[in-house]
Design an enzyme around this catalytic site. Structure first.
Site, PDB file in Angstrom:
ATOM      1  N   ALA A 169      17.870  32.948  12.205  1.00  0.00           N
ATOM      2  CA  ALA A 169      19.117  33.597  11.783  1.00  0.00           C
ATOM      3  C   ALA A 169      20.300  32.978  12.520  1.00  0.00           C
ATOM      4  CB  ALA A 169      19.049  35.101  12.049  1.00  0.00           C
ATOM      5  N   ASP A 170      20.137  32.758  13.809  1.00  0.00           N
ATOM      6  CA  ASP A 170      21.188  32.111  14.590  1.00  0.00           C
ATOM      7  C   ASP A 170      21.424  30.683  14.129  1.00  0.00           C
ATOM      8  OD1 ASP A 170      22.120  33.873  16.929  1.00  0.00           O
ATOM      9  OD2 ASP A 170      19.956  34.073  17.071  1.00  0.00           O
ATOM     10  N   MET A 171      20.326  29.934  13.973  1.00  0.00           N
ATOM     11  CA  MET A 171      20.455  28.519  13.641  1.00  0.00           C
ATOM     12  C   MET A 171      21.022  28.318  12.239  1.00  0.00           C
ATOM     13  SD  MET A 171      19.377  27.260  16.446  1.00  0.00           S
ATOM     14  CE  MET A 171      18.758  25.596  16.425  1.00  0.00           C
ATOM     15  N   SER A 173      22.956  30.400  10.473  1.00  0.00           N
ATOM     16  CA  SER A 173      24.382  30.755  10.439  1.00  0.00           C
ATOM     17  C   SER A 173      25.219  29.693  11.141  1.00  0.00           C
ATOM     18  CB  SER A 173      24.612  32.133  11.068  1.00  0.00           C
ATOM     19  OG  SER A 173      24.151  32.186  12.407  1.00  0.00           O
ATOM     20  N   ALA A 174      24.681  29.070  12.193  1.00  0.00           N
ATOM     21  CA  ALA A 174      25.394  27.984  12.866  1.00  0.00           C
ATOM     22  C   ALA A 174      25.587  26.797  11.932  1.00  0.00           C
ATOM     23  CB  ALA A 174      24.633  27.548  14.116  1.00  0.00           C
TER      24      ALA A 174
END
Length: 394
Positions: A169-171, A173-174
């Site tokens: 999810a972090d990667m 969205s990044a």
């Protein structure tokens, strides 16, 4: 360590982010040549205190903050807030990943920065975006994996929901934030207009569920996890060998027949239950059991060599120690040696962005806390050493 000019040379980014999503986006921009200035609170990004460390330097932090300079600012201090606004006035991009509303409370929101720099591109990454009933909630990767539905389709058949290993999810969205920033830069070059970018981790993961959501909207059937068994092709999963496991990806009838030839299973090649893909899917578990009987008689490397001869899509199931030594990874220069002023010489994952003239690469070591306070404030704002020293005494 490389220091060539990058595709984004001349672009300045104020990276007021912490932990993973924002820092990874800023790192990508830095690898591509942007002057990325990481802005941390006086005690630093909490990521500096996490994970495995080398000589007291967090591997987690170093892996997300290379190719940047770093300064420390206390946004509650008027002088420090003024410095941030002045830096933003001379920057192209502001990147932040706080809970929506935080930057507004501090007086450094998009609307505040737009007053001093109408062309600013201001990118916010948050769990749920700036609109909707969940906008003000904080979020971590597993929360988003659960809410997005990703966990519900991950795991073994008839088993419970399972998170994906990396923080996808972090990667994700990044990556979307990076794409949006590059698009906004292109738009500004044509029109002179800056703009606000609102990236949601939840939106990002929902977008990559592609066929799962599309199929449900078409047929109304709620998708369930299938483990490593493919949903529409067989054999298309991992199989046990004498000394490991290998993935076979037989997406066509031709490939299936070649698999049978390699495994010397003419009985499977001719069996009516397995001739067509739809038939193989009806009998997927029975077929997998039969193929496993054969693959267990092979040493992995020998089976792999035979699959290569027949151009059968396959892969050895590697552990991380095997990945970093894999000949393809080495050939692509994906693991390189870097030098850090405290951690010393260490190996790291290189940029995957290969370009013929301006490739992505590690341009600077991950910065020490406040390492570039004077350099940045002097170079960009013209502050003297005495003025900088006085600012931090306050």
């Amino acid at each position: 360590m490389k220091f060539e000019k990058g595709a984004l040379e001349g672009i300045r980014v104020l990276d007021a982010t912490q932990f993973l999503s924002g820092p990874y986006c800023g790192m990508l921009l830095g690898d591509l040549g942007a002057d990325v200035i990481k802005v941390e609170k006086l005690t630093g990004d909490p990521a500096r205190e996490t994970s495995v460390n080398i000589n007291g330097q967090s591997v987690y932090f170093m892996g997300l903050n290379r190719s940047k300079r770093a300064i420390t600012l206390d946004f509650k201090n008027p002088k420090h807030k003024e410095a941030f606004i002045n830096l933003a006035a001379k920057s192209d991009v502001v990147l932040e990943n706080f809970i929506p509303g935080t930057m507004k409370k501090l007086g450094i929101s998009y609307e505040d920065i737009k007053k001093v720099n109408p062309k600013i591109i201001f990118c916010s990454i948050s769990g749920f975006g700036t609109t909707g009933p969940y906008a003000n909630r904080g979020a971590l990767d597993m929360v988003i994996q659960a809410m997005s539905g990703l966990m519900s389709v991950t795991g073994e058949k008839d088993g419970g929901p399972v998170k994906v290993g990396p923080s996808v999810a972090d990667m994700t969205s990044a990556l979307y934030a990076c794409i949006a920033i590059l698009a906004a830069i292109h738009h500004r070059e044509k029109t002179g207009e800056g703009q606000y970018i609102d990236i949601s981790m939840l939106d990002s993961l929902v977008s990559i569920l592609e066929n799962y959501i599309g199929n449900y909207l078409a047929n109304g059937i709620v998708p369930k996890p299938t483990g490593n068994v493919h949903r529409v092709s067989a054999p298309f999963q991992n199989f046990e060998t004498k000394d490991g496991e290998i993935v076979i990806a037989a997406a066509t009838n031709r490939i299936y027949q070649d698999v049978c030839t390699v495994l010397k299973r003419q009985d499977l090649a001719e069996n009516p239950k397995y001739l067509e893909r739809k038939d193989r899917m009806k009998n997927v578990l029975e077929l997998a059991a039969e193929i496993t009987k054969s693959t267990k008689e092979w040493i992995t490397s020998e089976l792999e060599a035979e699959f290569v001869k027949y151009n059968i899509p396959h892969a050895v199931v590697n552990t991380v120690d095997k990945v970093v030594e894999h000949p393809q990874i080495i050939a692509r220069n994906m693991i390189i040696e870097t030098d850090h002023p405290v951690a010393g010489k260490m190996k790291a994952v290189n940029s995957p962005i290969k370009m013929s003239i301006t490739p992505g690469c590690i341009r600077k070591h991950s910065p020490l806390l406040g390492e570039h306070n004077y350099e940045v404030l002097n170079e960009i704002l013209g502050m003297s050493e005495k003025e900088v020293e006085e600012m931090y005494k306050q």
